[in-house]
Design a protein around this motif. Structure first.
Motif, short mmCIF file in Angstrom:
data_model
loop_
_atom_site.label_atom_id
_atom_site.label_comp_id
_atom_site.label_asym_id
_atom_site.label_seq_id
_atom_site.Cartn_x
_atom_site.Cartn_y
_atom_site.Cartn_z
N LYS A 185 0.87 -1.18 0.00
CA LYS A 185 0.00 0.00 0.00
C LYS A 185 0.90 1.22 0.00
O LYS A 185 1.67 1.44 0.93
CB LYS A 185 -0.91 -0.01 1.23
N LEU A 186 0.80 2.01 -1.04
CA LEU A 186 1.66 3.17 -1.17
C LEU A 186 1.15 4.33 -0.32
O LEU A 186 1.94 5.03 0.32
CB LEU A 186 1.77 3.58 -2.64
N SER A 187 -0.17 4.53 -0.29
CA SER A 187 -0.75 5.63 0.49
C SER A 187 -2.23 5.38 0.65
O SER A 187 -2.85 4.70 -0.17
CB SER A 187 -0.52 6.96 -0.24
N SER A 188 -2.81 5.96 1.69
CA SER A 188 -4.26 5.88 1.85
C SER A 188 -4.95 7.05 1.14
O SER A 188 -6.17 7.10 1.07
CB SER A 188 -4.64 5.88 3.33
N CYS A 189 -4.16 7.98 0.63
CA CYS A 189 -4.68 9.15 -0.07
C CYS A 189 -4.37 9.04 -1.56
O CYS A 189 -3.40 8.40 -1.94
CB CYS A 189 -4.03 10.42 0.47
N PRO A 190 -5.16 9.69 -2.40
CA PRO A 190 -4.82 9.70 -3.84
C PRO A 190 -3.43 10.33 -4.04
O PRO A 190 -3.05 11.26 -3.35
CB PRO A 190 -5.91 10.59 -4.44
N ILE A 191 -2.70 9.78 -4.99
CA ILE A 191 -1.34 10.24 -5.28
C ILE A 191 -1.35 10.98 -6.61
O ILE A 191 -1.73 10.41 -7.63
CB ILE A 191 -0.35 9.06 -5.30
N ASP A 192 -0.91 12.23 -6.57
CA ASP A 192 -0.87 13.04 -7.79
C ASP A 192 0.28 12.64 -8.70
O ASP A 192 0.14 12.62 -9.92
CB ASP A 192 -0.76 14.53 -7.45
N ASP A 193 1.43 12.33 -8.10
CA ASP A 193 2.63 12.02 -8.88
C ASP A 193 3.18 10.67 -8.43
O ASP A 193 4.00 10.58 -7.53
CB ASP A 193 3.67 13.13 -8.69
N PHE A 194 2.67 9.61 -9.08
CA PHE A 194 3.06 8.25 -8.71
C PHE A 194 4.57 8.04 -8.80
O PHE A 194 5.18 7.45 -7.91
CB PHE A 194 2.33 7.22 -9.59
N ALA B 89 6.39 9.52 -5.86
CA ALA B 89 6.06 8.79 -4.63
C ALA B 89 6.77 7.44 -4.57
O ALA B 89 7.36 7.09 -3.54
CB ALA B 89 4.54 8.60 -4.54
N ILE B 90 6.74 6.68 -5.66
CA ILE B 90 7.36 5.35 -5.65
C ILE B 90 8.88 5.47 -5.57
O ILE B 90 9.54 4.66 -4.91
CB ILE B 90 6.88 4.49 -6.85
N THR B 91 9.44 6.48 -6.21
CA THR B 91 10.89 6.71 -6.12
C THR B 91 11.29 6.99 -4.68
O THR B 91 12.29 6.44 -4.18
CB THR B 91 11.32 7.87 -7.04
N LYS B 92 10.53 7.81 -4.00
CA LYS B 92 10.85 8.20 -2.62
C LYS B 92 10.85 7.00 -1.68
O LYS B 92 11.76 6.85 -0.85
CB LYS B 92 9.85 9.26 -2.14
N VAL B 93 9.86 6.12 -1.80
CA VAL B 93 9.83 4.98 -0.88
C VAL B 93 10.95 3.98 -1.16
O VAL B 93 11.41 3.30 -0.25
CB VAL B 93 8.45 4.26 -0.85
N TRP B 94 11.41 3.93 -2.39
CA TRP B 94 12.54 3.05 -2.70
C TRP B 94 13.87 3.68 -2.28
O TRP B 94 14.80 2.98 -1.92
CB TRP B 94 12.56 2.66 -4.17
N GLU B 95 13.97 4.99 -2.36
CA GLU B 95 15.21 5.67 -1.95
C GLU B 95 15.43 5.60 -0.44
O GLU B 95 16.56 5.52 0.02
CB GLU B 95 15.18 7.15 -2.37
N ASP B 96 14.34 5.62 0.32
CA ASP B 96 14.43 5.59 1.79
C ASP B 96 13.54 4.44 2.28
O ASP B 96 12.33 4.61 2.41
CB ASP B 96 13.96 6.92 2.37
N PRO B 97 14.13 3.28 2.56
CA PRO B 97 13.35 2.09 2.91
C PRO B 97 12.43 2.25 4.13
O PRO B 97 11.46 1.53 4.26
CB PRO B 97 14.40 1.02 3.18
N SER B 98 12.72 3.22 5.01
CA SER B 98 11.88 3.40 6.19
C SER B 98 10.78 4.45 5.98
O SER B 98 9.91 4.62 6.82
CB SER B 98 12.73 3.76 7.41
N PHE B 99 10.82 5.15 4.84
CA PHE B 99 9.85 6.21 4.57
C PHE B 99 8.53 5.62 4.10
O PHE B 99 8.49 4.68 3.32
CB PHE B 99 10.39 7.16 3.49
N SER B 100 7.44 6.22 4.59
CA SER B 100 6.12 5.85 4.07
C SER B 100 5.29 7.10 3.91
O SER B 100 5.42 8.07 4.66
CB SER B 100 5.42 4.86 5.00
N LEU B 101 4.43 7.08 2.91
CA LEU B 101 3.45 8.14 2.71
C LEU B 101 2.30 7.93 3.69
O LEU B 101 2.16 6.84 4.28
CB LEU B 101 2.94 8.11 1.27
N LYS B 102 1.46 8.91 3.84
CA LYS B 102 0.36 8.85 4.79
C LYS B 102 -0.51 7.60 4.53
O LYS B 102 -1.03 7.41 3.44
CB LYS B 102 -0.51 10.10 4.69
N GLY B 103 -0.61 6.77 5.56
CA GLY B 103 -1.44 5.57 5.47
C GLY B 103 -0.83 4.46 4.63
O GLY B 103 -1.47 3.43 4.40
#
Length: 187
Positions: free
Chosen positions: A79-88, A91-105
């Motif tokens: 689950k990438l986020s519980s909110c709609p993502i404007d720029d997939f 968003a996906i690059t950010k979570v792969w760059e920082d393994p502990s980072f998560s978007l809201k929800g």
């Protein structure tokens, strides 16, 4: 040896219903080709994410071997986020760059990987010495593979096919290898 055939689902029709999103016409055709690919294998167990597109991708294989498909909720897509993502892409690059980072929800790579691995280790313990086809999703599949070999990373994920199949082999519960099952001649 225990062999896990991780099958990334075939092409699906986009709908906001993540669980019920079905395969497209092309996806259904590719699922038939996957069934043909596995016809001469000796598949003992069929397991799938609860998402319809993953289930549909391996349904023919299960039917060919007269197997019920076991549903494993933990093999669902991350689950990438519980909110709609404007720029997939961002968003996906950010979570792969920082393994502990998560978007809201959403799930971080670390959390999604731990979830997927817990399921994989449970499957290995329960089905030692079996050949198992597993219907799953690109992100969670690569996160699982990344645990065993860091070459399976974000760039690898971006180049996955839909569908795609990777065989993970284990002796007892010890990881031995990952290899791609060549399906291009079937697709």
């Amino acid at each position: 040896m225990t062999n896990l055939y991780l099958v990334r689902h075939a092409h699906s029709i986009y709908t906001p219903d993540e669980m019920g999103r079905p395969l497209s016409k092309k996806g259904l055709l590719d699922a038939k080709r996957i069934t043909n690919l596995f016809e001469n294998e000796d598949i003992h167990i069929a397991i799938s994410s609860p998402y319809k597109r993953a289930f549909q991708t391996i349904e023919g294989v299960a039917h060919h071997f007269n197997l019920d498909i076991q549903i494993e909720f933990e093999l669902r897509e991350r689950k990438l986020s519980s909110c709609p993502i404007d720029d997939f892409e961002t968003a996906i690059t950010k979570v792969w760059e920082d393994p502990s980072f998560s978007l809201k929800g959403g799930e971080s790579n670390e959390i999604a990987q731990q979830r997927g691995l817990a399921c994989i280790f449970k499957i290995l313990e329960k089905h030692k010495g079996k050949n198992i086809v597993i219907g799953t999703h690109g992100n969670i599949m690569v996160l699982i593979m990344n645990y065993f070999d860091v070459r399976y990373d974000f760039n690898f994920w971006k180049n996955l096919q839909m569908p795609d199949i990777y065989k993970l082999s284990f002796e007892d519960n010890n990881f031995k290898s990952i290899s791609r099952v060549l399906i291009n001649e079937f697709l």
